[in-house]
Design an enzyme around this catalytic site. Structure first.
Site, PDB file in Angstrom:
ATOM      1  N   SER A 117       1.019  -0.932  -0.060  1.00 38.77           N
ATOM      2  CA  SER A 117      -0.117   0.453  -0.183  1.00 38.77           C
ATOM      3  C   SER A 117       0.930   1.443  -0.396  1.00 38.77           C
ATOM      4  O   SER A 117       0.416   1.978  -0.202  1.00 38.77           O
ATOM      5  CB  SER A 117      -0.873  -0.025   1.132  1.00 38.77           C
ATOM      6  OG  SER A 117      -0.112   0.063   2.028  1.00 38.77           O
ATOM      7  N   HIS A 137       2.057   4.889   4.836  1.00 36.55           N
ATOM      8  CA  HIS A 137       0.598   5.204   3.415  1.00 36.55           C
ATOM      9  C   HIS A 137       1.386   6.826   2.976  1.00 36.55           C
ATOM     10  O   HIS A 137       1.004   7.301   2.145  1.00 36.55           O
ATOM     11  CB  HIS A 137      -0.853   5.425   4.210  1.00 36.55           C
ATOM     12  CG  HIS A 137      -1.032   3.742   3.990  1.00 36.55           C
ATOM     13  ND1 HIS A 137      -2.423   3.999   4.986  1.00 36.55           N
ATOM     14  CD2 HIS A 137      -0.388   2.932   3.641  1.00 36.55           C
ATOM     15  CE1 HIS A 137      -2.577   2.668   4.612  1.00 36.55           C
ATOM     16  NE2 HIS A 137      -1.840   1.798   3.873  1.00 36.55           N
TER      17      HIS A 137
END
Length: 233
Positions: A158, A209
């Protein structure tokens, strides 16, 4: 999501047996891969297809034979990277996942973003963007762990996927607030929700992230500058 993996076995298998989990993973992988290949013109985004395939193959391989070795040697660990100079972990962690839901969720996002971006920016640029965003997310995560003295292993694609979102944000800004069907308002709201959801979770590496998002934005800026300079030359 990029998950800290405190108890890899528990996250991977849950209450089921090893055999059941392995069979489920194979079925998930084949189903997801088959549906994806049927719906996408892979000639236009074959790097995306390759990345999805590698992630699925590594997950299945981990379940079948090398789970502990792969996650002990491949997850992002600050002590191992800094003290033992195992820099490869900043890349290897991008291709490991903490469970089938983690894998499937990330691959859906990778497939959707890849299909959107790769035909537009080119195969090589897309591959560079993905890898550099993943490395940037790992660096951001390591810095956060050092500053907060929170040390744990983490895995997941991610960070790199958020880099693709950052690149998409740059393209939206570059094209005066719209890139295809994506508006600036739409992508900003999506990013805000993503950050909020991450902050509410106890198993999300938010530093990775955000680091991936920022890295992807500036990587796309740099690639755009190179492209413009070639056209002028």
């Amino acid at each position: 999501m990029r998950y800290p993996c405190y108890n890899r076995k528990k996250q991977l298998f849950g209450a089921g047996t090893y055999k059941e989990s392995a069979v489920s993973a194979v079925l998930y992988g084949l189903a997801a891969g088959g549906i994806y290949l049927k719906q996408v013109n892979w000639k236009h985004c074959y790097v995306t297809v390759i990345l999805v395939g590698i992630n699925i193959a590594i997950y299945i391989l981990g379940i079948a034979a090398f789970d502990e070795v792969m996650y002990d040697r491949g997850s992002l660990n600050a002590q191992s990277v800094l003290a033992k100079k195992e820099l490869y972990r900043m890349v290897s962690c991008m291709f490991l996942h903490a469970g089938i839901d983690h894998l499937v969720g990330n691959m859906i996002f990778l497939a959707a973003l890849g299909e959107m971006l790769e035909p537009k920016i080119g195969h090589l640029s897309f591959g560079i963007l993905y890898i550099i965003s993943g490395i940037g997310s790992s660096i951001a995560s390591l810095i956060y762990r050092i500053l907060t003295m929170q040390f744990y292993n983490s895995v997941g694609a991610s960070g790199a996927i958020n880099g693709l979102i950052g690149a998409l944000l740059f393209l939206v800004v570059l094209h005066n607030g719209y890139y295809g069907s994506i508006s600036l308002r739409r992508i900003v709201l999506a990013i805000a929700y993503m950050v909020y959801s991450g902050l509410q979770s106890t198993v999300t590496d938010n530093a990775a992230h955000i680091g991936g998002l920022v890295c992807g934005f500036f990587c796309m800026l740099f690639l755009h500058i190179i492209k413009q300079s070639r056209h002028r030359g």
